[in-house]
Design a protein around this motif. Structure first.
Motif, PDB file in Angstrom:
ATOM      1  N   ALA A  26    -159.520 -44.007  -8.904  1.00  0.00           N
ATOM      2  CA  ALA A  26    -158.483 -43.144  -9.436  1.00  0.00           C
ATOM      3  C   ALA A  26    -158.629 -41.793  -9.632  1.00  0.00           C
ATOM      4  O   ALA A  26    -157.754 -40.969  -9.299  1.00  0.00           O
ATOM      5  CB  ALA A  26    -158.539 -43.539 -11.364  1.00  0.00           C
ATOM      6  N   ALA A  27    -160.043 -41.284  -9.436  1.00  0.00           N
ATOM      7  CA  ALA A  27    -160.242 -39.868  -9.241  1.00  0.00           C
ATOM      8  C   ALA A  27    -159.793 -39.500  -7.955  1.00  0.00           C
ATOM      9  O   ALA A  27    -159.790 -38.271  -7.495  1.00  0.00           O
ATOM     10  CB  ALA A  27    -161.694 -39.614  -9.568  1.00  0.00           C
ATOM     11  N   CYS A  28    -159.847 -40.213  -6.856  1.00  0.00           N
ATOM     12  CA  CYS A  28    -159.348 -39.983  -5.498  1.00  0.00           C
ATOM     13  C   CYS A  28    -157.953 -39.638  -5.602  1.00  0.00           C
ATOM     14  O   CYS A  28    -157.720 -38.561  -4.837  1.00  0.00           O
ATOM     15  CB  CYS A  28    -159.527 -41.296  -4.646  1.00  0.00           C
ATOM     16  SG  CYS A  28    -161.295 -41.550  -4.080  1.00  0.00           S
ATOM     17  N   ALA A  29    -157.185 -40.332  -6.072  1.00  0.00           N
ATOM     18  CA  ALA A  29    -155.692 -39.828  -6.348  1.00  0.00           C
ATOM     19  C   ALA A  29    -155.678 -38.490  -7.317  1.00  0.00           C
ATOM     20  O   ALA A  29    -154.909 -37.505  -6.699  1.00  0.00           O
ATOM     21  CB  ALA A  29    -154.813 -40.996  -6.952  1.00  0.00           C
ATOM     22  N   GLN A  30    -156.298 -38.328  -8.343  1.00  0.00           N
ATOM     23  CA  GLN A  30    -156.189 -37.248  -9.030  1.00  0.00           C
ATOM     24  C   GLN A  30    -156.597 -35.933  -8.263  1.00  0.00           C
ATOM     25  O   GLN A  30    -156.050 -34.843  -8.053  1.00  0.00           O
ATOM     26  CB  GLN A  30    -157.047 -37.314 -10.249  1.00  0.00           C
ATOM     27  CG  GLN A  30    -156.523 -38.166 -11.119  1.00  0.00           C
ATOM     28  CD  GLN A  30    -157.268 -38.512 -12.353  1.00  0.00           C
ATOM     29  OE1 GLN A  30    -158.484 -38.854 -12.296  1.00  0.00           O
ATOM     30  NE2 GLN A  30    -156.861 -38.051 -13.730  1.00  0.00           N
ATOM     31  N   GLY A  31    -157.913 -36.244  -7.527  1.00  0.00           N
ATOM     32  CA  GLY A  31    -158.378 -34.956  -6.613  1.00  0.00           C
ATOM     33  C   GLY A  31    -157.312 -34.628  -5.550  1.00  0.00           C
ATOM     34  O   GLY A  31    -157.284 -33.511  -5.120  1.00  0.00           O
ATOM     35  N   TYR A  32    -156.706 -35.619  -4.825  1.00  0.00           N
ATOM     36  CA  TYR A  32    -155.617 -35.325  -3.939  1.00  0.00           C
ATOM     37  C   TYR A  32    -154.602 -34.597  -4.291  1.00  0.00           C
ATOM     38  O   TYR A  32    -154.080 -33.529  -3.761  1.00  0.00           O
ATOM     39  CB  TYR A  32    -155.221 -36.871  -3.231  1.00  0.00           C
ATOM     40  CG  TYR A  32    -154.085 -36.608  -2.381  1.00  0.00           C
ATOM     41  CD1 TYR A  32    -154.013 -36.031  -1.137  1.00  0.00           C
ATOM     42  CD2 TYR A  32    -152.753 -36.893  -3.226  1.00  0.00           C
ATOM     43  CE1 TYR A  32    -152.761 -35.767  -0.487  1.00  0.00           C
ATOM     44  CE2 TYR A  32    -151.624 -36.614  -2.359  1.00  0.00           C
ATOM     45  CZ  TYR A  32    -151.544 -36.230  -1.090  1.00  0.00           C
ATOM     46  OH  TYR A  32    -150.321 -36.065  -0.387  1.00  0.00           O
ATOM     47  N   LEU A  33    -154.000 -35.005  -5.551  1.00  0.00           N
ATOM     48  CA  LEU A  33    -152.839 -34.299  -6.380  1.00  0.00           C
ATOM     49  C   LEU A  33    -153.322 -32.931  -6.553  1.00  0.00           C
ATOM     50  O   LEU A  33    -152.609 -31.742  -6.478  1.00  0.00           O
ATOM     51  CB  LEU A  33    -152.444 -34.822  -7.491  1.00  0.00           C
ATOM     52  CG  LEU A  33    -151.967 -36.311  -7.159  1.00  0.00           C
ATOM     53  CD1 LEU A  33    -151.520 -37.025  -8.416  1.00  0.00           C
ATOM     54  CD2 LEU A  33    -150.586 -36.205  -6.180  1.00  0.00           C
ATOM     55  N   LEU A  34    -154.583 -32.418  -7.122  1.00  0.00           N
ATOM     56  CA  LEU A  34    -155.253 -31.223  -7.389  1.00  0.00           C
ATOM     57  C   LEU A  34    -155.109 -30.584  -6.289  1.00  0.00           C
ATOM     58  O   LEU A  34    -154.882 -29.300  -6.080  1.00  0.00           O
ATOM     59  CB  LEU A  34    -156.431 -31.506  -8.130  1.00  0.00           C
ATOM     60  CG  LEU A  34    -156.922 -30.104  -8.764  1.00  0.00           C
ATOM     61  CD1 LEU A  34    -155.987 -29.464  -9.560  1.00  0.00           C
ATOM     62  CD2 LEU A  34    -158.565 -30.474  -9.319  1.00  0.00           C
TER      63      LEU A  34
END
Length: 202
Positions: A163-171
């Motif tokens: 889940a953090a991979c997606a959040q990091g990509y968006l950030l």
């Protein structure tokens, strides 16, 4: 007076949300006034207030909408007899999010920041994140049952990392430059290809 159809009401609701999102992305949530949103949508105050009492309700609704659509990718994957691998699922979910987000990724960061001020929005995003992690956990457990992933790592930990991979990509897309989804997909695929030795030297 003719009855307004549900389809018409939903279309009007989306028109208001899309106009508000453009304003928030351009000028910031707090600098945007309701008058700005009225001008952007070309609607009267009565038409807008019929659907939303204010800006807070709009940003909560935007968060709900995106989270629902992205969660659908995970639901479909978790129900598959042979679930897709994480890189495929991540790519599909980010692509769907990109299709939904007709505004810059910077708005996502604004929404995250508003959770400090808005308990309602914080609850929406916390619930949405926990649901996504739950879907990832189901998938990770399937990978472990199939022997595709080592079973000694807690599925919850793997799920939160994915889940953090997606959040990091968006950030990163918001703070640096908007990256193509293939960047994070291929990056995750590279990590998945590591064939680590079973024992480490001391």
């Amino acid at each position: 007076m003719p009855r307004v159809s549900p389809a018409h009401m939903e279309a009007r609701r989306r028109q208001i949300l899309e106009g508000a999102a453009r304003c928030f992305a351009r000028d910031g949530f707090h600098a945007t006034s309701m008058q700005d949103i009225l001008r952007e949508t070309g609607l009267s105050a009565g038409a807008v207030y019929r659907y939303f009492p204010g800006k807070d309700a709009m940003i909560v609704d935007l968060a709900h909408h995106v989270l629902r659509e992205v969660a659908a990718v995970f639901r479909d994957a978790s129900l598959a007899e042979r679930p897709p691998l994480p890189d495929v699922i991540l790519g599909d979910s980010l692509t769907r999010a990109a299709d939904l987000l007709t505004f810059p990724p910077s708005l996502i960061v604004q929404v995250w920041a508003e959770t400090v001020r808005s308990p309602e929005l914080a609850t929406v995003l916390r619930t949405g994140l926990n649901n996504l992690v739950g879907h990832w956990r189901v998938l990770v457990e399937a990978y472990q049952r199939n022997g595709w992933m080592r079973p000694d790592v807690p599925a919850e930990h793997v799920a939160r990392t994915l889940a953090a991979c997606a959040q990091g990509y968006l950030l990163q897309s918001a703070l640096v430059d908007r990256q193509d989804v293939s960047v994070v997909v291929e990056g995750l695929r590279g990590i998945m290809s590591i064939d680590a030795p079973t024992t480490q030297g001391t």
